[in-house]
Scaffold this motif. Structure first.
Motif: not given
Ligand SMILES: [Zn+2]
Length: 118
Positions: A18, A28, A38
């Motif tokens: 990511e 993240c 996410r």
């Protein structure tokens, strides 16, 4: 002799897919298995529950409690709404009927939130 899996697909990835940072530096959001989670990967469901005594609470479920700091999210919701609340069993509970506003705030933060129930 090198490591058994050196240069093979079984070698552990060292950077995050990511953000591209080394995994130790990656911030993240990840779930308990270490998979990326996410906000857009966490479809939240916002519904109302009637409590004994006729009180209504707004309940948020479906948000990963490892990937998301539920206490921090609760704090933001409480200050937006001026209402009390708590985190219980991996769900956020806000006192009062704030279903549509809570869903709107979560969508603003990137969670695909849906208002559910009556
Ligand atoms: Zn990352």
């Amino acid at each position: 002799m090198g490591g058994l899996f050196d240069g093979t697909p079984w070698e552990r990835p060292v950077t995050c897919a990511e953000c591209g940072r080394p995994l130790e530096a990656c911030r993240c959001p990840r779930d308990a298995r270490g998979d990326l989670k996410r906000p857009q990967d966490q479809p939240a469901r916002v519904h109302r529950e009637r409590r004994s005594g006729g009180k209504t609470v707004t309940v948020v479920s479906g948000i990963d409690s490892v990937a998301t700091d539920l206490e921090a999210l609760l704090k933001e919701l409480k200050s937006c709404l001026g209402a009390g609340g708590t985190v219980k069993d991996g769900r956020i509970e806000i006192q009062g009927d704030h279903r549509d506003r809570v869903a709107a705030i979560l969508r603003e933060k990137g969670y695909p939130a849906k208002a559910a129930g009556g």
